[in-house]
Structure formats: C-alpha cells, structure tokens
Design a protein around this motif. Structure first.
Motif, PDB file in Angstrom:
ATOM      1  N   ILE A 139       7.012   0.276  -4.172  1.00  0.00           N
ATOM      2  CA  ILE A 139       6.249  -0.937  -4.485  1.00  0.00           C
ATOM      3  C   ILE A 139       6.753  -1.570  -5.779  1.00  0.00           C
ATOM      4  O   ILE A 139       6.995  -2.782  -5.830  1.00  0.00           O
ATOM      5  CB  ILE A 139       4.733  -0.650  -4.556  1.00  0.00           C
ATOM      6  CG1 ILE A 139       4.216  -0.254  -3.167  1.00  0.00           C
ATOM      7  CG2 ILE A 139       3.966  -1.870  -5.088  1.00  0.00           C
ATOM      8  CD1 ILE A 139       2.785   0.248  -3.146  1.00  0.00           C
ATOM      9  N   HIS A 140       6.937  -0.772  -6.818  1.00  0.00           N
ATOM     10  CA  HIS A 140       7.448  -1.301  -8.095  1.00  0.00           C
ATOM     11  C   HIS A 140       8.782  -2.003  -7.884  1.00  0.00           C
ATOM     12  O   HIS A 140       8.987  -3.129  -8.365  1.00  0.00           O
ATOM     13  CB  HIS A 140       7.638  -0.179  -9.122  1.00  0.00           C
ATOM     14  CG  HIS A 140       6.384   0.303  -9.765  1.00  0.00           C
ATOM     15  ND1 HIS A 140       5.523  -0.492 -10.478  1.00  0.00           N
ATOM     16  CD2 HIS A 140       5.852   1.557  -9.815  1.00  0.00           C
ATOM     17  CE1 HIS A 140       4.513   0.226 -10.947  1.00  0.00           C
ATOM     18  NE2 HIS A 140       4.687   1.476 -10.545  1.00  0.00           N
ATOM     19  N   ILE A 175       7.078  -1.679   3.790  1.00  0.00           N
ATOM     20  CA  ILE A 175       6.654  -0.278   3.617  1.00  0.00           C
ATOM     21  C   ILE A 175       6.568   0.402   4.976  1.00  0.00           C
ATOM     22  O   ILE A 175       7.072   1.518   5.153  1.00  0.00           O
ATOM     23  CB  ILE A 175       5.301  -0.198   2.877  1.00  0.00           C
ATOM     24  CG1 ILE A 175       5.478  -0.552   1.405  1.00  0.00           C
ATOM     25  CG2 ILE A 175       4.691   1.196   3.017  1.00  0.00           C
ATOM     26  CD1 ILE A 175       4.176  -0.690   0.637  1.00  0.00           C
ATOM     27  N   CYS A 176       5.957  -0.267   5.926  1.00  0.00           N
ATOM     28  CA  CYS A 176       5.818   0.322   7.269  1.00  0.00           C
ATOM     29  C   CYS A 176       7.184   0.563   7.901  1.00  0.00           C
ATOM     30  O   CYS A 176       7.418   1.621   8.502  1.00  0.00           O
ATOM     31  CB  CYS A 176       4.960  -0.573   8.161  1.00  0.00           C
ATOM     32  SG  CYS A 176       3.221  -0.611   7.666  1.00  0.00           S
ATOM     33  N   VAL A 185       3.617   1.934  12.191  1.00  0.00           N
ATOM     34  CA  VAL A 185       3.229   0.591  12.631  1.00  0.00           C
ATOM     35  C   VAL A 185       2.255  -0.037  11.641  1.00  0.00           C
ATOM     36  O   VAL A 185       2.349  -1.217  11.327  1.00  0.00           O
ATOM     37  CB  VAL A 185       2.607   0.637  14.045  1.00  0.00           C
ATOM     38  CG1 VAL A 185       2.117  -0.739  14.469  1.00  0.00           C
ATOM     39  CG2 VAL A 185       3.620   1.176  15.044  1.00  0.00           C
ATOM     40  N   GLN A 186       1.320   0.758  11.117  1.00  0.00           N
ATOM     41  CA  GLN A 186       0.325   0.267  10.163  1.00  0.00           C
ATOM     42  C   GLN A 186       0.308   1.175   8.931  1.00  0.00           C
ATOM     43  O   GLN A 186       0.464   2.392   9.045  1.00  0.00           O
ATOM     44  CB  GLN A 186      -1.068   0.260  10.782  1.00  0.00           C
ATOM     45  CG  GLN A 186      -1.234  -0.718  11.907  1.00  0.00           C
ATOM     46  CD  GLN A 186      -2.657  -0.708  12.437  1.00  0.00           C
ATOM     47  OE1 GLN A 186      -3.287   0.341  12.532  1.00  0.00           O
ATOM     48  NE2 GLN A 186      -3.161  -1.885  12.766  1.00  0.00           N
ATOM     49  N   PRO A 232      -6.779   2.153   2.579  1.00  0.00           N
ATOM     50  CA  PRO A 232      -6.502   0.750   2.918  1.00  0.00           C
ATOM     51  C   PRO A 232      -5.417   0.158   2.013  1.00  0.00           C
ATOM     52  O   PRO A 232      -5.436   0.355   0.790  1.00  0.00           O
ATOM     53  CB  PRO A 232      -7.835   0.042   2.690  1.00  0.00           C
ATOM     54  CG  PRO A 232      -8.856   1.132   2.676  1.00  0.00           C
ATOM     55  CD  PRO A 232      -8.155   2.356   2.178  1.00  0.00           C
ATOM     56  N   PHE A 233      -4.495  -0.558   2.620  1.00  0.00           N
ATOM     57  CA  PHE A 233      -3.364  -1.128   1.878  1.00  0.00           C
ATOM     58  C   PHE A 233      -3.812  -2.027   0.732  1.00  0.00           C
ATOM     59  O   PHE A 233      -3.300  -1.915  -0.384  1.00  0.00           O
ATOM     60  CB  PHE A 233      -2.466  -1.909   2.848  1.00  0.00           C
ATOM     61  CG  PHE A 233      -1.284  -2.532   2.181  1.00  0.00           C
ATOM     62  CD1 PHE A 233      -0.272  -1.745   1.650  1.00  0.00           C
ATOM     63  CD2 PHE A 233      -1.157  -3.900   2.087  1.00  0.00           C
ATOM     64  CE1 PHE A 233       0.826  -2.312   1.027  1.00  0.00           C
ATOM     65  CE2 PHE A 233      -0.070  -4.481   1.476  1.00  0.00           C
ATOM     66  CZ  PHE A 233       0.934  -3.682   0.947  1.00  0.00           C
ATOM     67  N   LEU A 234      -4.767  -2.919   0.991  1.00  0.00           N
ATOM     68  CA  LEU A 234      -5.190  -3.866  -0.047  1.00  0.00           C
ATOM     69  C   LEU A 234      -5.907  -3.194  -1.212  1.00  0.00           C
ATOM     70  O   LEU A 234      -6.076  -3.791  -2.264  1.00  0.00           O
ATOM     71  CB  LEU A 234      -6.078  -4.957   0.553  1.00  0.00           C
ATOM     72  CG  LEU A 234      -5.364  -5.923   1.493  1.00  0.00           C
ATOM     73  CD1 LEU A 234      -6.361  -6.895   2.103  1.00  0.00           C
ATOM     74  CD2 LEU A 234      -4.261  -6.673   0.768  1.00  0.00           C
TER      75      LEU A 234
END
Length: 112
Positions: free
Chosen positions: A5-6, A24-25, A31-32, A40-42
């Motif tokens: 992510i960084h 990322i997926c 798939v998710q 949760p991603f958010l």
C-alpha cells in the motif's frame, strides 16, 4: 500488505481506492480483499490514512485513475483560472453525484 500500500500510493500522483483494491487483489490472487481475512478494505488503517475515507463509508465509486485524468483534462481546458486540487475534487464529486470529495476514494498528490 502495508509495504504494498505504501509503495503503490507513493508511486502515483493520482490514485483511487478502487485501483488500489484491484491491484492488491491481483497481487494476492484473490477476487475480493475480504478473502485475505484482513477485515473490510475501507477500514484498513493505511486506506483510512491515505484516502481519509469517512468511517461510515462502505462503498466508493468505481473510479479508475484513467477516468480521473480524463475528467481532469476537460476541467483544465474549461477553467479560466488556476485550479487547485480541492477545486478539482469538488468538481469530480459533483460530476460523479457524490455528496463530498472525501467519499470519492481519490488521492491527488499533485496536478503538475
């Protein structure tokens, strides 16, 4: 995951939550994001940090960086004054019928 992510965010001047989740997926072969068992991603701390998504947001528009650049080009062409990131994000939120720029899931580090 944190390093990915960084690096992903640092390497791009315009990035979306949608693009980040897709990458990322793809990188992790799922798939998710939720299949990774990281919640949760958010609500991932780095997603919240980089994109300032509101805590109650559960879905962001499926906006790609490419779409944003196309909207930006038109916005710049039609602007009579020097534009700012805030002006552009407000315009994008209005164009996408989103109640505020923080709900777009978009990070713009520079318009240069």
């Amino acid at each position: 995951m944190n390093a990915f992510i960084h690096c992903y965010v640092a390497a791009r001047k315009i990035v979306t939550v949608y693009d980040l989740e897709v990458e990322i997926c793809k990188n992790e072969g799922v798939v998710q994001f939720e299949e990774l068992g990281l919640g949760p991603f958010l609500q991932h701390p780095l997603v919240a940090h980089y994109f300032l998504v509101p805590a109650d947001l559960s879905v962001v528009p499926k906006l790609s960086s490419e779409e944003i650049i196309n909207v930006l080009l038109k916005f710049v062409d039609n602007s009579k004054k020097r534009i700012t990131i805030v002006d552009f994000l407000n315009h994008l939120a209005e164009k996408k019928s989103v109640s505020g720029k923080e709900k777009l899931g978009v990070r713009v580090q520079s318009l240069g």
